[in-house]
Design an enzyme around this catalytic site. Structure first.
Site, PDB file in Angstrom:
ATOM      1  N   GLU A 275       0.827  -1.208   0.000  1.00 16.10           N
ATOM      2  CA  GLU A 275       0.000   0.000   0.000  1.00 16.10           C
ATOM      3  C   GLU A 275       0.865   1.263   0.000  1.00 16.10           C
ATOM      4  O   GLU A 275       0.442   2.310  -0.454  1.00 16.10           O
ATOM      5  CB  GLU A 275      -0.939  -0.014   1.227  1.00 16.10           C
ATOM      6  CG  GLU A 275      -2.246   0.709   0.976  1.00 16.10           C
ATOM      7  CD  GLU A 275      -3.280   0.523   2.078  1.00 16.10           C
ATOM      8  OE1 GLU A 275      -2.956   0.019   3.160  1.00 16.10           O
ATOM      9  OE2 GLU A 275      -4.437   0.904   1.852  1.00 16.10           O
ATOM     10  N   HIS A 296       8.070 -26.621   1.305  1.00 15.48           N
ATOM     11  CA  HIS A 296       7.350 -27.770   0.762  1.00 15.48           C
ATOM     12  C   HIS A 296       6.184 -27.319  -0.107  1.00 15.48           C
ATOM     13  O   HIS A 296       5.252 -28.083  -0.336  1.00 15.48           O
ATOM     14  CB  HIS A 296       6.847 -28.651   1.908  1.00 15.48           C
ATOM     15  CG  HIS A 296       7.968 -29.118   2.786  1.00 15.48           C
ATOM     16  ND1 HIS A 296       8.630 -30.315   2.571  1.00 15.48           N
ATOM     17  CD2 HIS A 296       8.589 -28.523   3.835  1.00 15.48           C
ATOM     18  CE1 HIS A 296       9.583 -30.439   3.485  1.00 15.48           C
ATOM     19  NE2 HIS A 296       9.589 -29.362   4.258  1.00 15.48           N
ATOM     20  N   LYS A 410     -13.833   2.113  -2.686  1.00 21.53           N
ATOM     21  CA  LYS A 410     -14.626   2.561  -1.529  1.00 21.53           C
ATOM     22  C   LYS A 410     -15.834   3.360  -2.013  1.00 21.53           C
ATOM     23  O   LYS A 410     -16.943   3.172  -1.527  1.00 21.53           O
ATOM     24  CB  LYS A 410     -13.781   3.461  -0.617  1.00 21.53           C
ATOM     25  CG  LYS A 410     -12.818   2.720   0.283  1.00 21.53           C
ATOM     26  CD  LYS A 410     -12.204   3.703   1.278  1.00 21.53           C
ATOM     27  CE  LYS A 410     -11.033   3.081   1.992  1.00 21.53           C
ATOM     28  NZ  LYS A 410     -10.287   4.021   2.803  1.00 21.53           N
TER      29      LYS A 410
END
Ligand code: PA5
Length: 440
Positions: A275, A296, A410
């Site tokens: 960000e 793994h 938003k």
């Protein structure tokens, strides 16, 4: 002090994939000069170690009397507290009280399970939002508010707000209903706020001394401006991550701590890095990882996949417990050789072996070494990476403290949910939905 090993990004070690030490030092000096000019007021996070803790400690002490402690917040208002919980009180809810739930994502199922677990009468809810206007946080707050009122409980005994000193919806409610409220200093941005009451209140509620977190951070704040490069590993790391991107096209930073206690620390770093730096076509993609687990899972890709990554190891010198592995089955070599070592030896040897394997294959990697995980070194680690991220932003020439790219989403959410003033966005959402085509 946290140590940085950057030898495995140098041309001397990994040839053409590496960068020159002179270049690293030159850009590190530049980063120190830039940060010393204090071009953004948000760099005031460097002053946080000097804050007054009196009120925080009082409210924190009271929080320890509750059975359940819930945090409502998201992004920078949730990830820091998550790290404090997991790193400093691992498997907390199985062992200690108050039981802590950090509800960030808007998931109705998670919400229901939390509600079914707690007893509201014995619950303290810490609503954390700098802006006081984050939809996810406010939605959860409204549900809890209604529940507390319906049960005829006192709101001021069940809520603590952590928010801006003057502005926002929470500030208005705090004044009207006399809700105890902790302050996020005006100039401190969400993802740089872990060392404010955002993270420190939870620390106190857990019985962790917040001054120890700040003590660790203080050392970093002091060194951030040091022109002596052997005292300023933050500048070297910022410069190295910047150069491996712009010179060697290493666009992915794999953040790889070797401790379960630092798993959310990976997530916290990735939010901070992404960000802060992803702007104007610049920045690198942080990838949250965990050793030895991801050996793994991802290591094959890092060893033989595209030449676009840099691995940043975080190793822990001394783990809290040793735990000896017993010597059994002397005649089965596959089991015999493991016995007689400790789990600490094993995890640290695996880290070393992975680092060597990458280096021998000429893959750039660096390592941060924490002497141990405690409040002091966690405080150092937070401040260390906040400084590195700010310095990297200054080297890229972008503002590491804003986030203009998250605003559009938003606004569209506001429009879709019918918030006044966002009618145009609401129309856009309706038209968009008409255009969607699914294949069944
Ligand atoms: O780093 C940031 O600024 C964001 O991640 C915010 O912390 C997040 O959006 C939550 O914002 P607020 O604390 O205002 O609710």
């Amino acid at each position: 002090m946290i140590m940085l090993d950057f030898s495995n990004i140098l041309t001397k070690e990994i040839g053409n994939n590496g960068v020159l030490i002179d270049e690293i030092e030159k850009n590190a000096q530049k980063a120190i000069k830039l940060i010393s000019e204090k071009p953004y007021k948000e760099l005031n996070f460097l002053e946080l170690p000097e804050q007054d803790l009196k009120e925080l400690k009082e409210i924190g002490k009271r929080a320890r009397d509750y059975e359940y402690f819930i945090i409502l917040g998201i992004g920078g208002s949730a990830l820091g507290p998550k790290v404090i919980l997991e790193a400093l009180s691992p498997l907390h809810n199985l062992r200690k009280k108050p039981k802590v739930f950090i509800y960030d994502n808007v998931d109705p199922t998670t919400f229901k399970h939390i509600i079914e677990t707690i007893d509201l009468k014995r619950t303290l809810i810490n609503v954390i939002s700098k802006s006081g206007s984050t939809t996810e946080t406010l939605a959860a707050f409204l549900i809890f508010w209604r529940m507390i009122r319906e049960r005829k409980l006192e709101v001021k005994e069940h809520f603590v707000f952590t928010t801006d000193p003057e502005k926002g919806n929470l500030r208005i409610l705090a004044e009207e209903y006399e809700i105890p409220t902790l302050v996020i200093p005006r100039d401190i941005g969400g993802r740089y706020s872990v060392l404010t009451p955002v993270g420190l209140f939870l620390a106190e509620a857990l019985g962790i001394k917040s001054e120890e977190l700040l003590e660790g951070a203080r050392e970093i704040s002091y060194r951030a401006f040091s022109e002596k490069l052997n005292q300023n590993p933050m500048a070297i790391l910022a410069s190295s991550l910047y150069l491996t991107d712009i010179q060697k096209n290493r666009k992915i930073v794999v953040f790889l701590p070797y401790s379960d206690r630092l798993k959310t620390f990976s997530e916290w770093f990735c939010q901070l890095w992404a960000e802060s730096l992803g702007k104007e076509g610049k920045g690198t993609t942080p990838y949250p990882s965990l050793g030895t687990t991801d050996q793994h899972s991802q290591l094959q890709l890092w060893m033989e996949g595209p030449e676009d990554k840099l691995v940043l190891f975080v190793s822990v010198d001394k783990h809290e417990f040793q735990e000896e592995i017993p010597e059994e089955f002397h005649d089965i070599e596959g089991l015999r050789f493991i016995g007689g070592h400790t789990l600490e030896e094993l995890i640290n040897t695996e880290q070393l072996a992975t680092e060597m394997a990458l280096t021998m294959s000429k893959k750039p990697n660096m390592k941060l070494v924490l002497p141990k995980i405690d409040a002091y070194y966690l405080g150092q680690s937070f401040q260390f990476l906040q400084v590195v991220t700010s310095m990297a932003g200054l080297l890229y020439g972008i503002n590491p403290f804003n986030q203009p790219g998250v605003e559009l989403g938003k606004r569209l959410t506001f429009g879709a949910l019918g918030k006044r003033g966002f009618e145009t966005e609401g129309e856009k959402v309706k038209n968009y939905l008409k255009k969607q085509r699914f294949i069944i």
